[in-house]
Design a protein around this motif. Sequence first.
Motif, PDB file in Angstrom:
ATOM      1  N   GLY A   1     -24.786 -97.694  24.391  1.00 38.05           N
ATOM      2  CA  GLY A   1     -25.211 -98.903  25.003  1.00 38.05           C
ATOM      3  C   GLY A   1     -26.335 -99.727  23.796  1.00 38.05           C
ATOM      4  N   GLY A   2     -26.573 -98.762  22.787  1.00 36.16           N
ATOM      5  CA  GLY A   2     -26.992 -99.916  21.315  1.00 36.16           C
ATOM      6  C   GLY A   2     -28.964 -98.991  21.381  1.00 36.16           C
ATOM      7  N   THR A   3     -29.362 -99.568  20.532  1.00 35.64           N
ATOM      8  CA  THR A   3     -30.684 -99.154  20.282  1.00 35.64           C
ATOM      9  C   THR A   3     -31.794 -99.022  21.459  1.00 35.64           C
ATOM     10  OG1 THR A   3     -30.516 -98.727  17.751  1.00 35.64           O
ATOM     11  CG2 THR A   3     -32.842 -99.366  18.623  1.00 35.64           C
ATOM     12  N   ALA A   4     -31.827-100.357  22.106  1.00 34.54           N
ATOM     13  CA  ALA A   4     -33.222-100.987  23.045  1.00 34.54           C
ATOM     14  C   ALA A   4     -31.762-100.310  24.035  1.00 34.54           C
ATOM     15  CB  ALA A   4     -32.752-102.700  23.239  1.00 34.54           C
ATOM     16  N   GLU A   5     -30.824-100.532  24.492  1.00 33.00           N
ATOM     17  CA  GLU A   5     -30.665-100.002  26.256  1.00 33.00           C
ATOM     18  C   GLU A   5     -31.256 -98.471  26.344  1.00 33.00           C
ATOM     19  OE1 GLU A   5     -26.543 -99.069  28.692  1.00 33.00           O
ATOM     20  OE2 GLU A   5     -26.676-100.910  27.713  1.00 33.00           O
ATOM     21  N   THR A   6     -30.701 -97.577  25.192  1.00 33.11           N
ATOM     22  CA  THR A   6     -31.259 -95.562  24.666  1.00 33.11           C
ATOM     23  C   THR A   6     -32.728 -95.650  24.562  1.00 33.11           C
ATOM     24  OG1 THR A   6     -28.872 -96.258  22.897  1.00 33.11           O
ATOM     25  CG2 THR A   6     -30.643 -94.224  23.152  1.00 33.11           C
ATOM     26  N   PHE A   7     -33.505 -96.453  24.623  1.00 33.83           N
ATOM     27  CA  PHE A   7     -34.466 -96.656  24.647  1.00 33.83           C
ATOM     28  C   PHE A   7     -35.058 -97.280  26.211  1.00 33.83           C
ATOM     29  CE2 PHE A   7     -39.217 -98.358  24.682  1.00 33.83           C
ATOM     30  CZ  PHE A   7     -39.660 -97.693  24.011  1.00 33.83           C
ATOM     31  N   LEU A   8     -34.764 -98.271  26.376  1.00 36.98           N
ATOM     32  CA  LEU A   8     -34.539 -98.043  27.954  1.00 36.98           C
ATOM     33  C   LEU A   8     -34.145 -97.208  29.213  1.00 36.98           C
ATOM     34  CD1 LEU A   8     -34.201-102.069  27.956  1.00 36.98           C
ATOM     35  CD2 LEU A   8     -35.919-101.358  28.012  1.00 36.98           C
ATOM     36  N   ARG A   9     -32.867 -96.467  28.522  1.00 39.86           N
ATOM     37  CA  ARG A   9     -32.896 -95.563  29.045  1.00 39.86           C
ATOM     38  C   ARG A   9     -33.769 -94.349  29.372  1.00 39.86           C
ATOM     39  NH1 ARG A   9     -27.554 -95.091  31.155  1.00 39.86           N
ATOM     40  NH2 ARG A   9     -26.350 -96.967  31.119  1.00 39.86           N
ATOM     41  N   PHE A  10     -34.737 -93.910  28.184  1.00 40.50           N
ATOM     42  CA  PHE A  10     -35.005 -93.153  27.475  1.00 40.50           C
ATOM     43  C   PHE A  10     -36.224 -93.465  28.318  1.00 40.50           C
ATOM     44  CE2 PHE A  10     -39.202 -92.836  25.526  1.00 40.50           C
ATOM     45  CZ  PHE A  10     -39.625 -91.519  25.771  1.00 40.50           C
ATOM     46  N   LEU A  11     -36.721 -94.755  29.060  1.00 42.09           N
ATOM     47  CA  LEU A  11     -38.001 -94.853  29.759  1.00 42.09           C
ATOM     48  C   LEU A  11     -38.270 -93.723  31.326  1.00 42.09           C
ATOM     49  CD1 LEU A  11     -39.187 -97.922  28.487  1.00 42.09           C
ATOM     50  CD2 LEU A  11     -40.220 -96.164  28.164  1.00 42.09           C
ATOM     51  N   THR A  12     -36.790 -93.941  32.135  1.00 44.16           N
ATOM     52  CA  THR A  12     -36.750 -93.216  33.326  1.00 44.16           C
ATOM     53  C   THR A  12     -36.416 -91.850  33.156  1.00 44.16           C
ATOM     54  OG1 THR A  12     -35.209 -94.883  33.259  1.00 44.16           O
ATOM     55  CG2 THR A  12     -37.508 -95.510  33.998  1.00 44.16           C
ATOM     56  N   ASN A  13     -35.168 -92.074  32.198  1.00 46.74           N
ATOM     57  CA  ASN A  13     -33.854 -90.646  32.903  1.00 46.74           C
ATOM     58  C   ASN A  13     -34.931 -89.988  33.531  1.00 46.74           C
ATOM     59  OD1 ASN A  13     -31.573 -89.266  32.860  1.00 46.74           O
ATOM     60  ND2 ASN A  13     -31.590 -89.071  30.878  1.00 46.74           N
ATOM     61  N   GLY A  14     -35.084 -89.007  33.791  1.00 47.21           N
ATOM     62  CA  GLY A  14     -34.933 -87.266  34.457  1.00 47.21           C
ATOM     63  C   GLY A  14     -36.390 -87.288  34.959  1.00 47.21           C
TER      64      GLY A  14
END
Length: 396
Positions: A44-57
């Motif tokens: 998903g690219g750097t931006a999507e990975t970072f955005l997922r990090f903010l909420t995942n789990g």
Amino acid sequence: MTTRRIDVLDVLRGIAIVGTLGTNIWIFTDPRGPAGVMGALGGGGTAETFLRFLTNGKFLALLSLLFGVGMELQYRSAVRRGATWPGRYLWRAALLFFEGLLHYVLIFEFDVLMGYAVVSVLVAFLIGRNDRVVRAWTIGVATVFTAVIGLLTLAFLYGAATTVSSSAPSRLFAEGSYPEQVAARIGGMGTYRLEAVFIVPLGVVLFLVGSRLVRAGVFEDSGRGAVLRRGLMFLGLGVGAPLNLLTAFAGPDWFLVDRYLLPPLVALGLLGLVTTVALRTRGVPGPLRGGLTAVGRTALSCYVFQNLAGAALCYGWGLGLATRFEGLRPWWAIGAWAAICAVFMTLATLWLSRFERGPLETIWQWAYLAPFPKPRRPARETLVTDDKITDNSPQG
């Protein structure tokens, strides 16, 4: 029964509900639906990975901690009234499981309420035990859980195991009808409910931690509470968050650590931070805090509504936006999240201006009380409880 409610608990619960949508929105906005979850790991690219990090789990863990807080408050209420524990709480857990089952079959594959219902039954028999017993259970389950996550991660890293995608048809959620999706959930229950293997032991730990944080005074506006909250912020935001950021970019082999091991630490930090800010804030709450408080007071309704809204907007039986805007990810996913949040924050605020509970909370409360005889009201009632913290929400 009239109760006093600590405002910070509603704010925390509202943040947790909004945050869970921040995780689920990536499922709704993927044309493959739940089938794209595993395939998106590490992509998903750097931006999507970072955005997922903010909420995942993180908000799953925060919600688990708050369920533990709610159980502690229910236990205190039972003790104060001289009622048997767990007693009626087991009926409460059964209703929660049934509600989660309906939510799973009719709306969303990754429902957490069924798992929470199972955990609440297990924890109900532990929450009133002495601190030594509770500590032993918490450390024991946490140690075994961490060891299993560690071993599985090693297996992924050295090729002994691989992450696999869902067996659901890849275009089912982009083009399939609503009855077809319901049938897929029923037929794929074994696959979709696999996460419960991780949610249940993790939930036991976090429920017990949430209970003991109440007893330790984490919500008290005192020196003891402030010291505890600072410690949680250091552990969660100073240690857990940087490590979690590393695992988010480390690739799919670190998925289990990234979702189940480090986010609970971050959730503890968020609990400490939000509680500190909320206790320091005085005066009339602004629109954001007011909206989050309303969501927290109608958490069950908002949890179901946000998933229904996400499905209606994105899936083929609704507006089908996941396919139309596929080329605009990840940014359109953020826009969808913000729009849905704004809608249910507004609706929750308007609803509570006329009613005491949310719509699903009202139905749930009726179902909870229906099997039991209604107690006779005394001649005079006192409207002040002797607990600093009480909670009469179904989430507890």
